[in-house]
Design an enzyme around this catalytic site. Structure first.
Site, PDB file in Angstrom:
ATOM      1  N   ASP A  55       2.698  -4.506   8.052  1.00  0.00           N
ATOM      2  CA  ASP A  55       1.807  -3.700   7.932  1.00  0.00           C
ATOM      3  C   ASP A  55       0.454  -4.543   8.135  1.00  0.00           C
ATOM      4  O   ASP A  55       0.074  -5.388   7.399  1.00  0.00           O
ATOM      5  CB  ASP A  55       1.657  -3.252   6.449  1.00  0.00           C
ATOM      6  CG  ASP A  55       0.466  -2.337   6.046  1.00  0.00           C
ATOM      7  OD1 ASP A  55      -0.457  -2.651   6.834  1.00  0.00           O
ATOM      8  OD2 ASP A  55       0.340  -1.886   5.183  1.00  0.00           O
ATOM      9  N   HIS A  79       0.929  -1.238  -0.087  1.00  0.00           N
ATOM     10  CA  HIS A  79       0.057  -0.007  -0.149  1.00  0.00           C
ATOM     11  C   HIS A  79       0.852   1.186  -0.103  1.00  0.00           C
ATOM     12  O   HIS A  79       2.126   1.124   0.682  1.00  0.00           O
ATOM     13  CB  HIS A  79      -0.760  -0.120   1.202  1.00  0.00           C
ATOM     14  CG  HIS A  79      -1.943   0.976   1.441  1.00  0.00           C
ATOM     15  ND1 HIS A  79      -1.711   2.385   1.643  1.00  0.00           N
ATOM     16  CD2 HIS A  79      -3.341   0.972   0.985  1.00  0.00           C
ATOM     17  CE1 HIS A  79      -2.920   2.957   1.704  1.00  0.00           C
ATOM     18  NE2 HIS A  79      -3.865   2.099   1.235  1.00  0.00           N
ATOM     19  N   LYS A 119     -10.696  -0.534  10.617  1.00  0.00           N
ATOM     20  CA  LYS A 119     -10.968  -1.745   9.709  1.00  0.00           C
ATOM     21  C   LYS A 119     -11.273  -2.776  10.384  1.00  0.00           C
ATOM     22  O   LYS A 119     -11.376  -3.959  10.178  1.00  0.00           O
ATOM     23  CB  LYS A 119      -9.765  -2.021   8.924  1.00  0.00           C
ATOM     24  CG  LYS A 119      -9.261  -0.810   7.793  1.00  0.00           C
ATOM     25  CD  LYS A 119      -8.125  -1.345   6.835  1.00  0.00           C
ATOM     26  CE  LYS A 119      -7.408  -0.087   6.413  1.00  0.00           C
ATOM     27  NZ  LYS A 119      -8.003   0.041   4.981  1.00  0.00           N
ATOM     28  N   CYS A 158      -4.978   2.523  -3.606  1.00  0.00           N
ATOM     29  CA  CYS A 158      -3.564   3.065  -3.085  1.00  0.00           C
ATOM     30  C   CYS A 158      -2.333   2.007  -3.358  1.00  0.00           C
ATOM     31  O   CYS A 158      -1.461   1.713  -2.400  1.00  0.00           O
ATOM     32  CB  CYS A 158      -3.644   3.427  -1.693  1.00  0.00           C
ATOM     33  SG  CYS A 158      -4.835   4.532  -1.132  1.00  0.00           S
ATOM     34  N   GLN A 205      -4.530  -5.201   6.976  1.00  0.00           N
ATOM     35  CA  GLN A 205      -5.584  -6.183   6.742  1.00  0.00           C
ATOM     36  C   GLN A 205      -5.570  -7.450   7.290  1.00  0.00           C
ATOM     37  O   GLN A 205      -6.093  -8.383   6.821  1.00  0.00           O
ATOM     38  CB  GLN A 205      -5.337  -6.268   5.101  1.00  0.00           C
ATOM     39  CG  GLN A 205      -5.579  -5.165   4.259  1.00  0.00           C
ATOM     40  CD  GLN A 205      -6.872  -4.560   4.252  1.00  0.00           C
ATOM     41  OE1 GLN A 205      -7.948  -5.332   4.239  1.00  0.00           O
ATOM     42  NE2 GLN A 205      -7.207  -3.491   3.601  1.00  0.00           N
TER      43      GLN A 205
HETATM   44  N1  PMP Z   1      -1.934  -0.880   4.400  1.00  0.00           N
HETATM   45  C1  PMP Z   1      -3.055  -1.685   4.047  1.00  0.00           C
HETATM   46  C2  PMP Z   1      -2.540  -2.967   3.655  1.00  0.00           C
HETATM   47  C3  PMP Z   1      -4.020  -1.097   3.800  1.00  0.00           C
HETATM   48  O1  PMP Z   1      -5.071  -1.764   3.232  1.00  0.00           O
HETATM   49  C4  PMP Z   1      -4.414   0.136   4.156  1.00  0.00           C
HETATM   50  C5  PMP Z   1      -5.724   0.683   4.041  1.00  0.00           C
HETATM   51  N2  PMP Z   1      -6.392   0.690   2.814  1.00  0.00           N
HETATM   52  C6  PMP Z   1      -3.322   1.091   4.806  1.00  0.00           C
HETATM   53  C7  PMP Z   1      -2.177   0.338   4.985  1.00  0.00           C
HETATM   54  C8  PMP Z   1      -3.809   2.260   5.331  1.00  0.00           C
HETATM   55  O2  PMP Z   1      -4.791   2.442   6.294  1.00  0.00           O
HETATM   56  P1  PMP Z   1      -5.122   3.592   7.011  1.00  0.00           P
HETATM   57  O3  PMP Z   1      -5.446   4.608   5.759  1.00  0.00           O
HETATM   58  O4  PMP Z   1      -6.019   3.454   7.746  1.00  0.00           O
HETATM   59  O5  PMP Z   1      -3.791   4.555   7.486  1.00  0.00           O
END
Ligand code: PMP
Length: 409
Positions: free
Chosen positions: A201, A124, A227, A367, A204
């Site tokens: 990270d 991401h 999430k 993203c 998910q």
């Molecule tokens: N890493 C991963 C794998 C994600 O799926 C996401 C959210 N789509 C993020 C980071 C970022 O999360 P946040 O927008 O809550 O900071």
């Protein structure tokens, strides 16, 4: 299908009771943000109605109650990921802020010109851009582990990429696009062998499966409350105690200090050192409630339910003409985020047709622009599952895709 009563559980989520365009809402976008059960919403409301006050400073009743609840939430999050101590839980806004905190505080103190940071091609943007900014400040270099045609990391390439120049390995536990659940143990073992630290990270993974930071043997874990049935504006950075203790501060201000002189300051111990300013108090308390809720349902049960939904969805989607599904086939390393392309139909049109059917999915690059460049498409449509989803909702997704093909292809 599942070991728990999804219909009963769904009644706990007020938002799921509604109709969209005259159809019952089928919410298939939990990878972006999950829905919230009533008890989490009520916990947040209870804080603002009954004991809203700033934490850590007041000696009056409300402030003491708020402080107690905020610190108790920290303990709940520590238990949720099996941290050795609740001092290892830093409340931040989200995964993005957690990773930026590590990049600034740990990276600033430990990364030098010529050092390397190993990422993967499926990250991401929030696990790419903070490292790019760090690399630009320090002269460090970013290198990337590729993934194969089935969306699995090419672990054999670790031999080529990992040497003592690598100071940090940062990768996603579960891909938000490919659904791949990455193998942590072999990567941690290889990183340790060259003395590198490891950041996972877990945006998910923590919401969807049991995660035990001590068993994983990592140094940092980042995840977002929104999430995992919690509010927005609250997330967690977990770090191993000795690693956090050795780190300089990130943001400066109130609450993170020990003594402030006119020309310098000394800093508080962890976790306060990394929580400058008034935190998201009610949100942290409500996140603690979300963690309790998920533990009561059972993370292993939730994971099993999602695995079953994913296997069913992969099978049914594969029968849609003109579809390309990305990521691994159903199996233990395949989580509940499914991205796909439909020949001749733009991903945004797919999502718009589904919306008319009451089915909420996401379209775009999610993203992950570098990942989509590897796939060779600028955007995909993504359906993602959580504890409250039903097989019928997948049937409606599939029916909507047939409709999109009739309309556009
Ligand atoms: N890493 C991963 C794998 C994600 O799926 C996401 C959210 N789509 C993020 C980071 C970022 O999360 P946040 O927008 O809550 O900071």
């Amino acid at each position: 299908l599942s070991q728990f009563d999804v219909l009963a559980l769904r009644r706990e989520f007020p938002i799921l009771q509604q109709h969209v365009h005259g159809k019952p809402l089928a919410f298939l976008d939990s990878a972006a943000s999950s829905q919230k059960p009533r008890r989490v919403i009520e916990t947040l409301e209870d804080y603002y109605r009954r004991y809203n006050a700033n934490v850590h400073r007041g000696v009056y009743r409300l402030s003491e109650e708020a402080t107690f609840a905020y610190e108790r939430a920290r303990g709940k999050l520590a238990r949720f990921i099996n941290a050795a101590s609740q001092r290892e839980i830093i409340f931040v806004r989200n995964t993005t802020e957690a990773i930026n905190l590590v990049a600034y505080a740990w990276g600033g103190a430990n990364i030098r010109a010529g050092d390397r940071i190993l990422l993967t091609m499926m990250e991401h943007h929030s696990n790419i851009v903070p490292w790019q900014l760090l690399a630009q400040r320090t002269g460090a270099e970013l290198i990337y582990l590729p993934f194969d045609g089935q969306g699995r990391l090419v672990l054999d390439d670790l031999d080529r990429l990992l040497d003592e120049r690598v100071k940090l390995v940062a990768f996603t536990h579960q891909s938000n696009v490919l659904g791949t659940i990455n193998p942590v143990a072999p990567i941690v073992a290889r990183a340790r062998a060259v003395g590198a630290r490891v950041l996972l990270d877990a945006a998910q993974s923590v919401p969807h499966m049991p995660v035990d930071v001590q068993a994983l043997g990592i140094d940092f874990l980042a995840f977002s409350g929104h999430k995992m049935c919690g509010p927005t504006g609250i997330g967690v950075l977990w770090g191993r105690r000795e690693v956090l203790q050795a780190m300089p501060p990130f943001l400066g201000g109130g609450s993170m200090i020990d003594l402030v002189e006119l020309d310098h300051s000394t800093f508080a111990a962890i976790p306060a050192r990394f929580e400058a300013g008034t935190p998201a108090i009610g949100e942290a308390i409500a996140l603690g409630e979300a963690a309790d809720y998920l533990q009561e349902v059972g993370l292993a049960t939730i994971h099993q339910h999602e695995q079953e939904l994913t296997a069913y969805a992969l099978e049914r989607l594969a029968a849609v003409p003109g579809i390309t599904i990305y990521g691994p086939p159903a199996g233990p390393d395949r989580g509940g985020a499914i991205s796909f392309s439909l020949e001749g139909v733009h991903p945004h049109d797919v999502a718009a047709v589904l919306d008319q059917e009451g089915v909420a999915v996401r379209a775009g690059h999610h993203c992950t622009q570098p990942l989509h460049r590897v796939l060779g498409v600028p955007a995909t449509t993504r359906a993602s599952f959580y504890l409250y989803n039903l097989p019928e909702e997948i049937d409606r997704l599939v029916a909507g895709l047939h409709k999109a093909r009739q309309l556009f292809a």
